[in-house]
Design a protein around this motif. Structure first.
Motif, PDB file in Angstrom:
ATOM      1  N   GLU A 176     -12.479  23.961 -28.903  1.00  0.00           N
ATOM      2  CA  GLU A 176     -12.509  22.608 -29.460  1.00  0.00           C
ATOM      3  C   GLU A 176     -11.359  22.343 -30.427  1.00  0.00           C
ATOM      4  N   CYS A 177     -10.698  23.415 -30.874  1.00  0.00           N
ATOM      5  CA  CYS A 177      -9.685  23.274 -31.923  1.00  0.00           C
ATOM      6  C   CYS A 177      -8.567  22.315 -31.523  1.00  0.00           C
ATOM      7  N   THR A 208      -9.950  18.837 -32.034  1.00  0.00           N
ATOM      8  CA  THR A 208     -10.196  18.596 -33.461  1.00  0.00           C
ATOM      9  C   THR A 208      -8.899  18.245 -34.183  1.00  0.00           C
ATOM     10  N   GLU A 236      -7.550  14.601 -35.754  1.00  0.00           N
ATOM     11  CA  GLU A 236      -7.128  14.432 -37.148  1.00  0.00           C
ATOM     12  C   GLU A 236      -5.736  13.805 -37.242  1.00  0.00           C
TER      13      GLU A 236
END
Lengths: 248, 248
Positions: free
Chosen positions: A223-224, A227, A231
């Motif tokens: 998921e990084c 994510t 951002e």
DNA sequence: AAGTATTTGTTCGATTTCGAACGCACGGAC
DNA sequence: GTCCGTGCGTTCGAAATCGAACAAATACTT
């Protein structure tokens, strides 16, 4: 120092493009187009930083050097960002190496002119602080990712991040490099890349990487990736998140 | 809102103490002493940030939450720093959780008053940006440390960091907590802690940690502890690096 | 004060990852 | 066109780490 004047409308860098035209006057006249040749160390850890580089094309890794001489990537910058972030914070020394991984070009501005522009343009200050925060988010997420996620997911994530900035489905990249970036050994990358290869998500031959199934890679990443991208989009807008590469 | 006025000379927070007295006027009247009870989530990931907390005593972990629900520490703040860094960047949303690991106290200032103070005090801006850069350095180094260094070294590093901020050789701390912070499983910490224990560097009993040989711990840590501490000292001065704890 | 629920610290086999050695493919020289 | 140097990708045994089950100690309840 007689370099031709650069028009804001012609820049590909996401930060410069997002600057209000009225504030461009503080920066534009001081920008100088420079090359970012492959493997160049733009800034060295512990060394001075005398200029900011707004990346136009290419990709630059921000690297930590450990005691044993190994290097680990802590962040990546491309056409969405800049090099020399320490100057945004009012400092002039680099904590990390900045090394060109995919050759490209940048717009350079000396530290003195940069500080003058920052002092005079609240919009520029605000924009670059938002970028700094987004970059902090990237570094933060990457640190957790390093601690917890398996190599295969992290490799998929890294390839997506590179793909965003490469501006093409095909770019030069070796296993050895990717292993260094991820902080793992070469065989680990070979195994993970083999899995992605057999799944039809990528092709690679001798230092030549091709992204063949981006949606598939997005399903293979942790998921990084999403994510961090979210951002960036929140703080800098969707175009920045896409890194001006495909979105440009 | 009638809280007693706080004198700059009485603060233990390193940032506030380092502020030129003339600039204190912008902050002091708006500061309110608050408790930081154990386990409190001061800021939640994705949530709003409506105040900055200058930590007086105690220790707060900055945590990334991953998809599987696990949390990994990306940074630590104590009496040398603050919570609500996103406000320094001009944003008002937290990318991470901030959770109290060692109870203490803080001086709180609301976002509006904080922004006014930042606008009016160049010295405050410069100081907090240097702190932000130091914190970025901590997060950066931790990410590389997570990727490359074995548990035992990382545990020693974490204990030293906690010791700096605890203000005592003895503080409450469980294996489970440390495992979460380091992003490893509990048994890994138990083995590493057992080694440090048998070496006489620490003592622990049921959630009670005692640092018995700090020089020994400093020999057992990876270089990351010293690297980060050096960066804090460079940007904020030696007192900040010592976290006001022992150096207070 | 004893029983019990809860939380902590430890032990174990399975998996992942590591570090070194191996064999292969490209690119330049003759 | 062939040789050879250079660097790449793969395979292997060893070590570190993981996840689940176990055991022990405290705090709460009555």
């Amino acid at each position: 120092m007689s370099h031709s004047t650069i028009q804001q409308s012609s820049v590909r860098n996401g930060l410069l493009a997002a600057l209000p035209p009225a504030d461009w006057a503080h920066l534009g006249p001081h920008l100088e187009a420079v090359e970012l040749p492959f493997d160049q160390t733009v800034h060295a850890a512990g060394g001075p930083v005398d200029a900011v580089f707004f990346i136009e094309t290419g990709m630059v890794s921000i690297l930590v050097t450990l005691e044993d001489g190994s290097q680990v990537e802590s962040g990546i910058a491309g056409p969405e960002g800049l090099l020399g972030l320490t100057l945004v914070f009012g400092d002039s020394r680099s904590f990390t190496d900045a090394r060109v991984q995919l050759e490209g070009t940048a717009l350079r501005i000396g530290a003195a002119a940069f500080h003058t522009a920052m002092d005079r343009s609240p919009a520029l200050r605000a924009l670059l602080l938002r970028y700094a925060l987004a970059f902090l988010g990237q570094v933060t997420q990457s640190g957790a990712c390093n601690a917890r996620h398996p190599i295969e997911n992290r490799l998929a994530r890294w390839l997506l991040t590179a793909h965003d900035r490469a501006g093409a489905d095909e770019f030069p990249m070796t296993h050895e490099f990717m292993a260094m970036m991820l902080g793992v050994n070469r065989p680990g990358v070979s195994i993970a890349a083999g899995i992605l290869n057999r799944a039809g998500l990528i092709r690679y031959v001798r230092g030549h990487m091709t992204i063949t199934d981006r949606p598939g890679l997005e399903a293979a990443t942790c998921e990084c990736y999403h994510t961090v991208r979210h951002e960036y989009a929140r703080l800098l807008g969707p175009r920045a998140a896409a890194s001006a590469a495909s979105g440009g």
